[in-house]
Design a protein around this motif. Structure first.
Motif, short mmCIF file in Angstrom:
data_model
loop_
_atom_site.label_atom_id
_atom_site.label_comp_id
_atom_site.label_asym_id
_atom_site.label_seq_id
_atom_site.Cartn_x
_atom_site.Cartn_y
_atom_site.Cartn_z
N THR A 123 0.81 -1.22 0.00
CA THR A 123 0.00 0.00 0.00
C THR A 123 0.85 1.27 0.00
OG1 THR A 123 -1.63 -1.27 1.27
CG2 THR A 123 -2.00 1.08 1.04
N PRO A 124 1.82 1.44 0.92
CA PRO A 124 2.65 2.66 0.83
C PRO A 124 3.50 2.71 -0.43
CG PRO A 124 3.51 1.18 2.51
CD PRO A 124 2.17 0.64 2.10
N LEU A 125 3.94 1.55 -0.93
CA LEU A 125 4.71 1.56 -2.18
C LEU A 125 3.86 2.03 -3.35
CD1 LEU A 125 6.79 -1.75 -1.88
CD2 LEU A 125 7.65 0.60 -1.76
N LEU A 126 2.58 1.63 -3.34
CA LEU A 126 1.68 2.08 -4.40
C LEU A 126 1.46 3.59 -4.33
CD1 LEU A 126 -0.91 -0.82 -4.34
CD2 LEU A 126 0.36 -0.07 -6.36
N LEU A 262 -11.87 13.83 -12.83
CA LEU A 262 -11.86 12.56 -13.57
C LEU A 262 -10.81 12.57 -14.67
CD1 LEU A 262 -15.70 11.92 -13.82
CD2 LEU A 262 -14.07 10.66 -12.41
N ASP A 263 -10.68 13.70 -15.36
CA ASP A 263 -9.65 13.79 -16.40
C ASP A 263 -8.25 13.68 -15.81
OD1 ASP A 263 -11.60 14.11 -18.31
OD2 ASP A 263 -11.46 16.30 -18.39
N MET A 264 -8.03 14.32 -14.67
CA MET A 264 -6.72 14.25 -14.03
C MET A 264 -6.39 12.84 -13.58
SD MET A 264 -5.98 17.65 -11.74
CE MET A 264 -7.57 17.69 -10.92
N LEU A 265 -7.38 12.12 -13.09
CA LEU A 265 -7.12 10.78 -12.56
C LEU A 265 -6.55 9.83 -13.61
CD1 LEU A 265 -10.12 10.03 -10.17
CD2 LEU A 265 -7.72 10.13 -9.57
N CYS A 266 -6.85 10.07 -14.87
CA CYS A 266 -6.39 9.17 -15.93
C CYS A 266 -4.86 9.05 -15.93
CB CYS A 266 -6.88 9.66 -17.28
SG CYS A 266 -8.69 9.60 -17.45
N TRP A 267 -4.15 10.15 -15.64
CA TRP A 267 -2.69 10.09 -15.58
C TRP A 267 -2.15 10.32 -14.17
CZ3 TRP A 267 0.17 14.11 -13.67
CH2 TRP A 267 -0.48 15.34 -13.54
N PHE A 268 -2.90 11.10 -13.40
CA PHE A 268 -2.43 11.50 -12.08
C PHE A 268 -2.27 10.31 -11.14
CE2 PHE A 268 -2.92 13.61 -7.94
CZ PHE A 268 -2.18 14.77 -8.13
N SER A 269 -3.17 9.33 -11.26
CA SER A 269 -3.17 8.20 -10.34
C SER A 269 -2.41 6.99 -10.88
CB SER A 269 -4.61 7.79 -10.02
OG SER A 269 -5.26 7.33 -11.19
N TRP A 270 -1.81 7.09 -12.05
CA TRP A 270 -1.10 5.94 -12.62
C TRP A 270 0.00 5.49 -11.67
CZ3 TRP A 270 -1.87 2.74 -16.64
CH2 TRP A 270 -0.82 1.92 -17.01
N PRO A 271 0.15 4.16 -11.44
CA PRO A 271 -0.60 3.03 -11.99
C PRO A 271 -1.72 2.54 -11.08
CG PRO A 271 1.36 2.20 -10.92
CD PRO A 271 1.34 3.69 -10.66
N LEU A 272 -2.21 3.38 -10.16
CA LEU A 272 -3.19 2.91 -9.18
C LEU A 272 -4.53 2.55 -9.81
CD1 LEU A 272 -2.60 5.45 -6.25
CD2 LEU A 272 -1.43 3.31 -6.74
N LEU A 324 -7.34 5.01 -3.11
CA LEU A 324 -7.08 4.27 -4.34
C LEU A 324 -5.91 3.31 -4.17
CD1 LEU A 324 -8.45 4.28 -7.08
CD2 LEU A 324 -6.78 5.94 -7.88
N ALA A 325 -4.89 3.72 -3.40
CA ALA A 325 -3.76 2.83 -3.13
C ALA A 325 -4.19 1.60 -2.33
CB ALA A 325 -2.66 3.59 -2.38
N LEU A 326 -5.08 1.82 -1.34
CA LEU A 326 -5.60 0.67 -0.58
C LEU A 326 -6.41 -0.26 -1.49
CD1 LEU A 326 -6.92 1.87 2.90
CD2 LEU A 326 -5.27 0.06 2.44
N LEU A 327 -7.23 0.33 -2.35
CA LEU A 327 -8.05 -0.48 -3.25
C LEU A 327 -7.21 -1.25 -4.25
CD1 LEU A 327 -10.96 -1.19 -4.04
CD2 LEU A 327 -10.98 0.84 -5.51
N ALA A 328 -6.07 -0.67 -4.65
CA ALA A 328 -5.21 -1.31 -5.65
C ALA A 328 -4.32 -2.39 -5.07
CB ALA A 328 -4.34 -0.25 -6.33
N THR A 329 -4.20 -2.47 -3.75
CA THR A 329 -3.25 -3.40 -3.12
C THR A 329 -3.49 -4.86 -3.50
OG1 THR A 329 -2.84 -1.89 -1.29
CG2 THR A 329 -2.34 -4.21 -0.92
N PRO A 330 -4.72 -5.40 -3.37
CA PRO A 330 -4.91 -6.81 -3.76
C PRO A 330 -4.62 -7.05 -5.23
CG PRO A 330 -6.83 -5.98 -2.57
CD PRO A 330 -5.96 -4.81 -2.86
N GLY A 331 -4.98 -6.09 -6.09
CA GLY A 331 -4.75 -6.26 -7.51
C GLY A 331 -3.28 -6.26 -7.87
N ALA A 332 -2.49 -5.41 -7.19
CA ALA A 332 -1.06 -5.34 -7.49
C ALA A 332 -0.34 -6.63 -7.15
CB ALA A 332 -0.44 -4.18 -6.72
N LEU A 333 -0.83 -7.35 -6.14
CA LEU A 333 -0.16 -8.57 -5.70
C LEU A 333 -0.78 -9.83 -6.30
CD1 LEU A 333 0.40 -7.70 -1.93
CD2 LEU A 333 1.97 -7.43 -3.85
N SER A 334 -1.79 -9.67 -7.13
CA SER A 334 -2.42 -10.85 -7.75
C SER A 334 -2.41 -10.76 -9.28
CB SER A 334 -3.86 -10.99 -7.24
OG SER A 334 -4.64 -9.86 -7.60
N LEU A 335 -1.51 -9.96 -9.82
CA LEU A 335 -1.40 -9.89 -11.28
C LEU A 335 -0.99 -11.24 -11.85
CD1 LEU A 335 0.48 -6.49 -11.77
CD2 LEU A 335 -1.90 -6.96 -12.35
#
Length: 539
Positions: A123-126, A262-272, A324-335
């Motif tokens: 999570t903090p790494l994301l 929403l427009d900013m999130l497309c690049w701002f939150s990458w790769p979350l 968003l980082a918390l939500l992305a945590t399971p996905g990042a480790l289950s690719l």
């Protein structure tokens, strides 16, 4: 004799994880002048606190500055504690590093509570690996206080079923940080989030008790601090609260601002964002689980609340990243293996290529090779002359060697692509602000321009009226040369003997009123749009 470890242990934990996150927090935080951006404004406001006799209210170059005060208090504290060790602007900016570190730590424990010890480091790494946070985490930025508050809120809610008392102990300072860090807008954002645990946890009585205790204790603390401000800086507090209320009551274009976010999130939150989407797909059959609902509802609620409470800009959008980082945590480790290998390959190749380009650009600026690139650097910043700095060169070389070591030694693990991405992003940022720092400072810093302006003024110059002078420019002149300016009335009548005018055309640079004699004109190197003229009263 112990040498370097053959590789990092994955998942990173303990001092290894702390070192990785400390590298991210400190990379590029120090060593550069205040730049023409919000950075110099916030640094100038914080520096004013160090003047003898300054109260608790905020000021910028001698004029009231209306903003929530907590970040400036914390920056003044780090400035006072570390100005013997660091240049003052670096000591002030250290507050940003502390708030960022607190956010990363809170998300680590939230990830551990929701997903277990093995997933905690992700999570903090994301969060550290997101594009949107990189620049703002390394500048003087008050929004980092609210980022910490939102991260603490997520941690508090994750602990609620198991440790309701700890929830109260964490949520109380989060609410206080929100109120003192970003005013009414920040406080309302966190108050909206009180609906989240009521929606996802079945034991409503426990939830209400924990939230109620947090509200009461935070209310008492905030009231006490506001009473202290009312006693120490009553006029400033009154004007600030009036402005806060006026901003909240003004009609904003909600849907336009929502689209901007929403427009900013497309690049701002990458790769979350794509990783969060993969988490939702992977967990689609258990979407009602609290570990998925908590970050999902938090992200959605804050996304739709922000356009109504705050301006739609990048610094505000960082508040969406912790959930968003918390939500992305399971996905990042289950690719899946193919996706993980592709992400890992892309991270290694992309950041290696960027690092090579940064070194080539540095060679062009310092040694004149490649010649065409060296000429281009001078065209972009006329008058710039590169020079070799051993300390920055050594720092950049060590960072590059460390990156090569990571490329060659990281073992196979679900964490490898994530670790490489976060470390690579921090390495590129460190190389940029070390190898390219003289060139960046040459174009962004007002140090020399402020010195030129101060040289034209007598030691006892009296007051200086300012016409069309922006906050960033006023802050820069105040920070570097301690110059103070008096706003010019619309009538153009002032008792000041001196007048500074900012503009880009002859018409804008002309003084309001008569009886002024031009004594100086200047601009930053290569800046054709922003010029300054100093006038002296001729009678």
């Amino acid at each position: 004799m112990n040498g370097l470890p053959r590789s990092l242990n994955l998942p990173p934990s303990g001092w290894t994880l702390a070192g990785l996150l400390a590298f991210y927090v400190l990379a590029g935080l120090f060593g550069h002048d205040p730049w023409k951006s919000e950075d110099v404004i916030h640094l100038a406001v914080a520096r004013d606190f160090l003047d003898p006799g300054h109260g608790l209210g905020l000021s910028l170059a001698g004029q009231p500055f209306l903003a929530a005060p907590l970040f400036y208090w914390s920056a003044a504290l780090t400035g006072r504690l570390f100005d013997w060790l660091l240049p003052l602007h670096d000591a002030l900016r250290l507050a940003s590093g502390l708030w960022t570190a607190l956010s990363l730590a809170a998300l680590y424990y939230a990830g551990r509570e929701l997903y277990g010890q093995h997933s905690a480091a992700a999570t903090p790494l994301l969060l550290a690996g997101s594009f949107g946070l990189l620049v703002h985490a390394h500048e003087a930025q008050p929004m980092l206080v609210l980022l910490t508050a939102t991260s603490l809120t997520l941690l508090a809610y994750s602990l609620l079923p198991r440790k309701p008392l700890m929830t109260t102990l964490l949520l109380t300072p989060a609410l206080v940080l929100a109120g003192l860090g970003q005013g009414m807008g920040g406080l309302l954002l966190l108050l909206c989030s009180l609906l989240i645990p009521l929606a996802i946890y079945p034991d409503k009585r426990q939830v209400v008790l924990a939230l109620g205790a947090s509200l009461v204790s935070a209310g008492v603390l905030l009231t006490g601090i506001w009473l202290l401000l009312a006693s120490a800086a009553p006029l400033w507090l009154s004007i600030w609260l009036q402005q806060e209320w006026r901003q909240l009551s003004q009609a904003a274009d909600y849907w336009r601002d929502l689209k901007t976010f929403l427009d900013m999130l497309c690049w701002f939150s990458w790769p979350l964002l794509p990783l969060a989407g993969w988490s939702l797909w992977q967990k689609r059959r258990s979407w009602r689980a609290p570990e998925l609902l908590l970050p999902l509802i938090s992200f959605g609620l804050w996304l739709f609340s922000l356009p109504a409470l705050m301006a739609a800009k990048e610094t505000t959008a960082i508040l969406l990243l912790p959930a968003l980082a918390l939500l992305a945590t399971p996905g990042a480790l289950s690719l899946r293996r193919g996706a993980a290998n592709a992400f890992d390959w892309f991270s290694g190749m992309a950041f290696s290529v960027f690092a090579l380009l940064l070194w080539i650009g540095w060679c062009a600026m310092v040694f004149g090779w490649p010649e065409r690139l060296a000429k281009r650097a001078v065209i972009l910043e006329p008058g710039f002359v590169g020079h070799f700095d051993l300390s920055y060169f050594s720092l950049a070389l060590l960072a590059s060697l460390w990156w090569i070591w990571l490329l060659l030694t990281l073992p196979r693990s679900p964490y490898r692509c994530l670790t490489r991405w976060s470390a690579g992003l921090a390495t590129i940022w460190l190389l940029t602000v070390s190898l390219w720092l003289p060139w960046i400072d040459y174009g962004k810093s007002y140090r020399q321009l402020a010195a030129d302006l101060a040289w034209q003024l007598p030691q006892q110059q009296g007051c200086i009226a300012a016409q069309n002078l922006g906050d960033a420019q006023r802050a820069s002149f105040a920070y570097f040369e301690r110059l103070r300016f008096t706003p010019l009335p619309r009538s153009g009548q002032t008792h000041c003997r001196w007048l500074l005018v900012q503009g880009s055309s002859r018409q804008e640079l002309a003084p309001t009123g008569t009886g002024w004699q031009r004594v100086w004109e200047g601009s930053r190197p290569g800046d054709r749009k922003e010029r300054f003229r100093l006038y002296r009263r001729s009678n």
